[in-house]
Design an enzyme around this catalytic site. Structure first.
Site, PDB file in Angstrom:
ATOM      1  CD  GLU A 109       4.802  -2.148   4.749  1.00  0.00           C
ATOM      2  OE1 GLU A 109       5.016  -3.141   4.807  1.00  0.00           O
ATOM      3  OE2 GLU A 109       4.242  -1.205   4.395  1.00  0.00           O
ATOM      4  CB  CYS A 159      -0.991   0.154   1.190  1.00  0.00           C
ATOM      5  SG  CYS A 159      -0.481  -0.904   2.480  1.00  0.00           S
ATOM      6  CG  HIS A 166      -0.123   3.931   4.095  1.00  0.00           C
ATOM      7  ND1 HIS A 166      -0.691   3.684   5.301  1.00  0.00           N
ATOM      8  CD2 HIS A 166      -0.002   2.441   3.600  1.00  0.00           C
ATOM      9  CE1 HIS A 166      -0.823   2.267   5.715  1.00  0.00           C
ATOM     10  NE2 HIS A 166      -0.301   1.845   4.952  1.00  0.00           N
TER      11      HIS A 166
HETATM   12  P1  NAP Z   1      -6.792  -9.163   7.999  1.00  0.00           P
HETATM   13  O1  NAP Z   1      -7.609  -8.294   8.734  1.00  0.00           O
HETATM   14  O2  NAP Z   1      -6.130  -9.866   9.018  1.00  0.00           O
HETATM   15  O3  NAP Z   1      -7.545 -10.511   7.416  1.00  0.00           O
HETATM   16  C1  NAP Z   1      -6.892 -11.620   7.009  1.00  0.00           C
HETATM   17  C2  NAP Z   1      -7.994 -12.498   6.061  1.00  0.00           C
HETATM   18  O4  NAP Z   1      -7.210 -13.828   5.750  1.00  0.00           O
HETATM   19  C3  NAP Z   1      -9.198 -12.876   6.950  1.00  0.00           C
HETATM   20  O5  NAP Z   1     -10.242 -13.023   6.065  1.00  0.00           O
HETATM   21  C4  NAP Z   1      -8.862 -14.291   7.604  1.00  0.00           C
HETATM   22  O6  NAP Z   1      -9.933 -14.903   7.722  1.00  0.00           O
HETATM   23  C5  NAP Z   1      -8.009 -14.761   6.192  1.00  0.00           C
HETATM   24  N1  NAP Z   1      -7.263 -15.827   6.705  1.00  0.00           N
HETATM   25  C6  NAP Z   1      -6.221 -16.012   7.610  1.00  0.00           C
HETATM   26  N2  NAP Z   1      -5.713 -17.256   7.554  1.00  0.00           N
HETATM   27  C7  NAP Z   1      -6.350 -17.847   6.587  1.00  0.00           C
HETATM   28  C8  NAP Z   1      -6.165 -19.253   6.389  1.00  0.00           C
HETATM   29  N3  NAP Z   1      -5.531 -19.993   6.913  1.00  0.00           N
HETATM   30  N4  NAP Z   1      -6.986 -19.845   5.275  1.00  0.00           N
HETATM   31  C9  NAP Z   1      -7.734 -18.844   4.822  1.00  0.00           C
HETATM   32  N5  NAP Z   1      -8.107 -17.744   5.192  1.00  0.00           N
HETATM   33  C10 NAP Z   1      -7.262 -17.119   5.955  1.00  0.00           C
HETATM   34  O7  NAP Z   1      -5.713  -8.634   6.885  1.00  0.00           O
HETATM   35  P2  NAP Z   1      -5.923  -7.439   5.867  1.00  0.00           P
HETATM   36  O8  NAP Z   1      -5.658  -6.176   6.293  1.00  0.00           O
HETATM   37  O9  NAP Z   1      -7.461  -7.515   5.414  1.00  0.00           O
HETATM   38  O10 NAP Z   1      -4.685  -7.858   4.681  1.00  0.00           O
HETATM   39  C11 NAP Z   1      -5.172  -8.841   3.832  1.00  0.00           C
HETATM   40  C12 NAP Z   1      -4.225  -9.186   2.620  1.00  0.00           C
HETATM   41  O11 NAP Z   1      -4.122  -7.860   1.942  1.00  0.00           O
HETATM   42  C13 NAP Z   1      -2.932  -9.193   3.535  1.00  0.00           C
HETATM   43  O12 NAP Z   1      -2.137 -10.282   2.603  1.00  0.00           O
HETATM   44  C14 NAP Z   1      -2.097  -7.914   3.551  1.00  0.00           C
HETATM   45  O13 NAP Z   1      -0.927  -7.939   3.561  1.00  0.00           O
HETATM   46  C15 NAP Z   1      -2.870  -7.233   2.272  1.00  0.00           C
HETATM   47  N6  NAP Z   1      -2.830  -5.885   2.064  1.00  0.00           N
HETATM   48  C16 NAP Z   1      -3.447  -5.137   3.324  1.00  0.00           C
HETATM   49  C17 NAP Z   1      -3.672  -3.724   3.098  1.00  0.00           C
HETATM   50  C18 NAP Z   1      -4.256  -3.008   4.224  1.00  0.00           C
HETATM   51  O14 NAP Z   1      -4.107  -1.674   4.275  1.00  0.00           O
HETATM   52  N7  NAP Z   1      -4.779  -3.470   5.201  1.00  0.00           N
HETATM   53  C19 NAP Z   1      -3.113  -2.908   1.986  1.00  0.00           C
HETATM   54  C20 NAP Z   1      -2.651  -3.859   1.081  1.00  0.00           C
HETATM   55  C21 NAP Z   1      -2.407  -5.283   1.082  1.00  0.00           C
HETATM   56  P3  NAP Z   1     -10.587 -15.421   9.122  1.00  0.00           P
HETATM   57  O15 NAP Z   1     -11.231 -14.223   9.528  1.00  0.00           O
HETATM   58  O16 NAP Z   1     -11.374 -16.827   9.126  1.00  0.00           O
HETATM   59  O17 NAP Z   1      -9.156 -15.655   9.866  1.00  0.00           O
END
Ligand code: NAP
Length: 344
Positions: free
Chosen positions: A194, A141, A234
């Site tokens: 990061e 991001c 950010h």
């Molecule tokens: P998050 O809130 O921690 O959500 C993670 C998701 O992954 C949840 O739906 C979780 O499901 C699922 N998950 C975790 N372990 C799993 C497994 N073993 N099998 C299947 N599903 C699983 O994280 P987030 O911030 O949304 O980020 C998601 C992705 O986007 C990450 O790779 C992150 O690096 C990327 N990202 C995030 C941002 C940001 O600003 N937040 C920006 C760019 C990219 P459960 O609820 O069932 O555990």
């Protein structure tokens, strides 16, 4: 929607709510959530959860169970590698937010206004990996915010050296993310993994493809990543050295004349990728993060740099432009350019 319960997954659902091309058919997450109602396992973060999702049963992230041809992935990187490959192998188009495939030479690291030519890598990916589907990624991001602001400068002057200092919102860490007692009234000068991502991804984002061959930009970047007590947005402070001496006025002209938006004209999520502000104290997360409904990066404070050529400040919404919104725009561009999932 893979990873539908997380912070990014929820933003996808919000942005896809009335999308003219896509309808959210299936919600999938971890085995912890699978089999339960979405409303029971997703901690909805923004307003009220739309009723149309609350009663749906969450599915496991298995292409034998999830049938949609277009797959948005907001999976944690610990599982994204294997799961996304399984979906691509099953013929689906996977639009990923995870880091796993971003730097692979046959995988687009796509920002439609900046590097639409990276779609050219798909044919190589399909051939070499024997995937009837494909994986397309969006960038880290903070790297995304920086790349949108730097693209006009790189296109015109050729960036060679970059020092970037970020102030990154807590929503970038997902949910529940950073403990409140660690971040309230605080700034943390460390975000795991990061800085190398920002440094490496910028060279790919600002690179060029020649056919199926990726040529990274010939720049050296040094990133300082900081977590700050901001909800969304950010901020990136950048000092920029170019191939030949460049003035602040010339950079301002390059930004004002940049035509990256032409690549997305007519796409449902398209707006303005970049706006410039002359205000001496902007951009600010509180005031600028929702520019263009979160899809617009705001750049300001463009001024001479006594060490490099110029310096500036850029701000963008990490979960919209930097994740879900960017991924949806990637899908719109890919489909508009004729990419299709493999019919089963
Ligand atoms: P998050 O809130 O921690 O959500 C993670 C998701 O992954 C949840 O739906 C979780 O499901 C699922 N998950 C975790 N372990 C799993 C497994 N073993 N099998 C299947 N599903 C699983 O994280 P987030 O911030 O949304 O980020 C998601 C992705 O986007 C990450 O790779 C992150 O690096 C990327 N990202 C995030 C941002 C940001 O600003 N937040 C920006 C760019 C990219 P459960 O609820 O069932 O555990």
């Amino acid at each position: 929607m893979l990873g539908a319960t997380g912070a990014v997954g929820q933003t996808f659902l919000r942005l896809l709510h009335d999308h003219p091309w896509f309808e959210v058919a299936e919600l999938a997450a971890s085995e912890r959530s699978a089999g339960q109602a979405y409303g029971a396992v997703a901690k909805w973060l923004d307003g009220a959860m739309p009723q149309r999702y609350a009663d749906r049963a969450v599915l496991p992230c298995d292409p034998a169970v999830v049938h949609a041809p277009i797959v948005f992935s907001a999976l944690d990187s610990s599982v994204a590698g294997e799961v996304e490959a399984a979906f691509a192998h099953a013929g689906r188009l996977v639009f990923s937010n995870a880091k796993n495939y971003r730097m692979a030479p046959d995988v687009p690291l796509l920002i439609p206004e900046v590097n639409p030519d990276q779609l050219g890598l798909i044919s190589r990916q399909r051939r070499e990996r024997h995937w009837p589907g494909a994986i397309l990624t969006n960038a880290n991001c903070a790297a995304t915010v920086a790349a949108v602001a730097l693209a006009p400068i790189h296109e015109r002057f050729g960036i060679r050296q970059l020092v970037l200092t970020t102030m990154q919102a807590v929503s970038g860490a997902g949910y529940p993310g950073v403990p409140s007692l660690d971040i309230l009234g605080n700034a943390i000068p460390y975000i795991a993994d990061e800085e190398p991502k920002i440094e490496a991804e910028l060279a790919k984002l600002l690179g060029r493809t020649e056919g199926e061959l990726l040529k990274p930009a010939g720049l050296r970047a040094s990133a300082h990543a900081n977590r700050v007590a901001v909800e969304h947005g950010h901020t990136v402070c950048a000092s920029i050295g170019c191939a030949s001496p460049t003035s602040a006025d010339a950079v301002i002209a390059a930004i004002d004349e940049w035509a990256g938006d032409r690549h997305v004209a007519g796409l449902p999520s398209a707006g303005r990728a970049l706006v410039r502000t002359d205000a001496p104290n902007r951009p600010q997360p509180r005031r600028d993060v929702y520019a263009g409904a979160g899809m617009t990066v705001t750049v300001g404070r463009i001024r001479p740099d006594p060490v490099f050529d110029v310096k500036l400040v850029a701000l963008g919404h990490n979960v919209v432009r930097g994740a879900a919104g960017g991924s949806i725009l990637n899908a719109e561009l890919a489909l508009a350019q004729g990419l299709r999932p493999h019919a089963s």
